[in-house]
Design an enzyme around this catalytic site. Structure first.
Site, PDB file in Angstrom:
ATOM      1  N   ARG A  55      -0.697  -3.302  12.568  1.00 47.53           N
ATOM      2  CA  ARG A  55       0.405  -2.535  11.959  1.00 47.53           C
ATOM      3  C   ARG A  55       1.672  -3.390  11.912  1.00 47.53           C
ATOM      4  O   ARG A  55       2.501  -3.247  11.022  1.00 47.53           O
ATOM      5  CB  ARG A  55       0.636  -1.223  12.734  1.00 47.53           C
ATOM      6  N   TYR A 107       8.924   8.751 -12.390  1.00 47.46           N
ATOM      7  CA  TYR A 107       7.655   9.166 -11.820  1.00 47.46           C
ATOM      8  C   TYR A 107       7.821  10.490 -11.058  1.00 47.46           C
ATOM      9  O   TYR A 107       8.725  10.621 -10.230  1.00 47.46           O
ATOM     10  CB  TYR A 107       7.150   8.047 -10.899  1.00 47.46           C
ATOM     11  N   ASP A 179      12.698   0.415  -9.673  1.00 47.09           N
ATOM     12  CA  ASP A 179      11.246   0.574  -9.679  1.00 47.09           C
ATOM     13  C   ASP A 179      10.724  -0.260 -10.852  1.00 47.09           C
ATOM     14  O   ASP A 179      10.943   0.071 -12.014  1.00 47.09           O
ATOM     15  CB  ASP A 179      10.880   2.061  -9.825  1.00 47.09           C
ATOM     16  N   LYS A 204      -0.713   0.027  -9.634  1.00 47.82           N
ATOM     17  CA  LYS A 204      -0.733  -0.037 -11.081  1.00 47.82           C
ATOM     18  C   LYS A 204      -1.016  -1.469 -11.572  1.00 47.82           C
ATOM     19  O   LYS A 204      -2.067  -1.986 -11.307  1.00 47.82           O
ATOM     20  CB  LYS A 204       0.579   0.532 -11.630  1.00 47.82           C
TER      21      LYS A 204
END
Ligand SMILES: *Cc1c(COP(=O)(O)O)cnc(C)c1O
Length: 386
Positions: A55, A107, A179, A204
């Site tokens: 992590r 979005y 973004d 994407k």
């Protein structure tokens, strides 16, 4: 490294193919290994290889993080499990009482985060048409701390002038967050235009194969990077080793995919424009499109996202049922072309009156153009509309 190259900096395509290091320093493996481990052995007390727990640090994730950073022209990159996890981390840079200006056309998941998750925690926002600079200026308040823009926007393909917004923001000491999911750094580098933070849904175009979820943040601001990294390791939405590798694999062909899908998109936009059943086409690459001139100024391409309105609402169901090559599915940016109905899919969360105001009507469809043969895509649309 490249001793002969201009300024000793490799060009975009080479970095995309080779990644940051180019190989595994331990073994020479050309395909960067998937360090599929939760934890790392310590040799003794106070001894560490630099890796303690996945992590916190993982070599595969670090390779994709630094690759994305390099492609964005950033010093630092951070890999998250999804795009919304990355956006969540960014919103956490702010505190109750702060106000953020957010693009109104964006979005649906980002809309939901601001309205349903962070508004109740006291982080305020105003959705603004960020293509209208006056509107941006008029909505800056005493407590405004940042401007969050998505450009081109989803699904109306509106283009915000990044440089102009940066100028407004700098004057008031605000951070600018972009973004960059739709264009990727291959076509647009917001940090070079003055933005402070770039965020991606790596799901994407960066991943590019509709096979995994990912999110990235890139920045040149050390303080922001440190805060985000602390948040990243503390809250845990980190990108897994295997997904990091899929992203590295996808990024190797980013430039080729972006070129091909854009080439297809231009032809499809032209086809749709002439089709008698189509009311309007929204594609940044059409010279009559509102965002065309700004796009030419701030980006090197128009991307592969097209929205269009059919004249008769009955054609929506027909098209979605009849397409065979193009798949009716949420998401975008993969090698496969996908068609989406924003009204009930990506923008289901957005209230009807806002959808109507933005132009997200019941007749609007969104197309993510892939890298198939364009004639098959056009024939598919012709058949589905026919
Ligand atoms: C998909 C998407 C997101 C969210 O990313 P996930 O990987 O689905 O969490 C954010 N911004 C844009 C522009 C997107 O298309």
């Amino acid at each position: 490294m490249c001793g002969e190259c201009e300024k000793n900096v490799l060009r975009f395509e080479t970095t995309a193919v080779h990644g940051d290091k180019g190989f595994d320093p331990l073994t020479g493996s050309i395909s960067f290994p998937i360090y599929q481990t939760a934890t790392f052995k310590h040799g003794g007390l106070n001894e560490s290889t630099g890796y303690d727990y996945s992590r916190l640090q993982n070599p595969t994730r670090e390779e994709v993080e630094s690759t994305v950073a390099k492609l964005e022209g950033a010093k630092w990159g951070i890999g998250f499990s999804t795009g919304v996890a990355a956006i969540t981390a960014i919103i956490n840079l702010f505190k109750a009482g702060d106000h953020i200006i957010v693009s109104d056309d964006l979005y649906g998941g980002t809309f939901r985060l601001f309205r349903d998750i962070y508004e109740p925690f006291g982080i305020q926002h105003t959705f603004v048409d960020t293509t209208d600079l006056k509107d941006v200026i008029n909505n800056i308040k005493e407590n405004t701390k940042a401007i969050f823009i998505e450009t081109p926007s989803n699904p109306m393909m509106k283009v915000a002038d990044i440089k102009a917004i940066v100028e407004i923001a700098k004057e008031k000491g605000l951070k600018v967050i972009v973004d960059n999911t739709f264009l990727t750094p291959y076509f647009q580098k917001p940090l070079s235009l003055g933005a402070d933070i770039v965020v991606h849904s790596g799901t994407k175009f960066l991943g590019g194969h509709n096979d995994t979820l990912a999110g990235f943040i890139a920045t040149n601001d050390e303080e922001i990077d440190e805060k985000l990294r602390f948040y990243h390791k503390s809250t845990g939405a980190t990108l897994s080793p295997f997904d990091s590798w899929l992203l590295l694999r996808g990024i190797k062909t980013l430039h080729i995919r972006m070129e091909k899908s854009q080439e297809n998109a231009i032809k499809i936009a032209e086809f749709l424009k002439k089709h008698p059943k189509i009311e309007e086409v929204f594609y940044v690459g059409l010279p009559e499109s509102k965002g065309y001139e700004i796009s030419k100024k701030q980006a090197t391409g128009f991307g592969a996202m097209i929205s269009f309105k059919v004249k008769n609402v009955e054609d929506v169901a027909k098209v979605l049922k009849k397409v065979k090559v193009i798949t009716f599915a949420e998401s975008l940016g993969g090698v496969e072309s996908l068609i989406t109905y924003p009204q009930t899919q990506t923008h289901a969360e957005v209230p009807d009156e806002i959808k109507e105001k933005l132009g997200v009507t019941k007749t609007l469809l969104r197309l993510s153009v892939g890298i198939e043969n364009v004639n098959d895509l056009i024939e598919d649309l012709e058949y589905a509309l026919g």
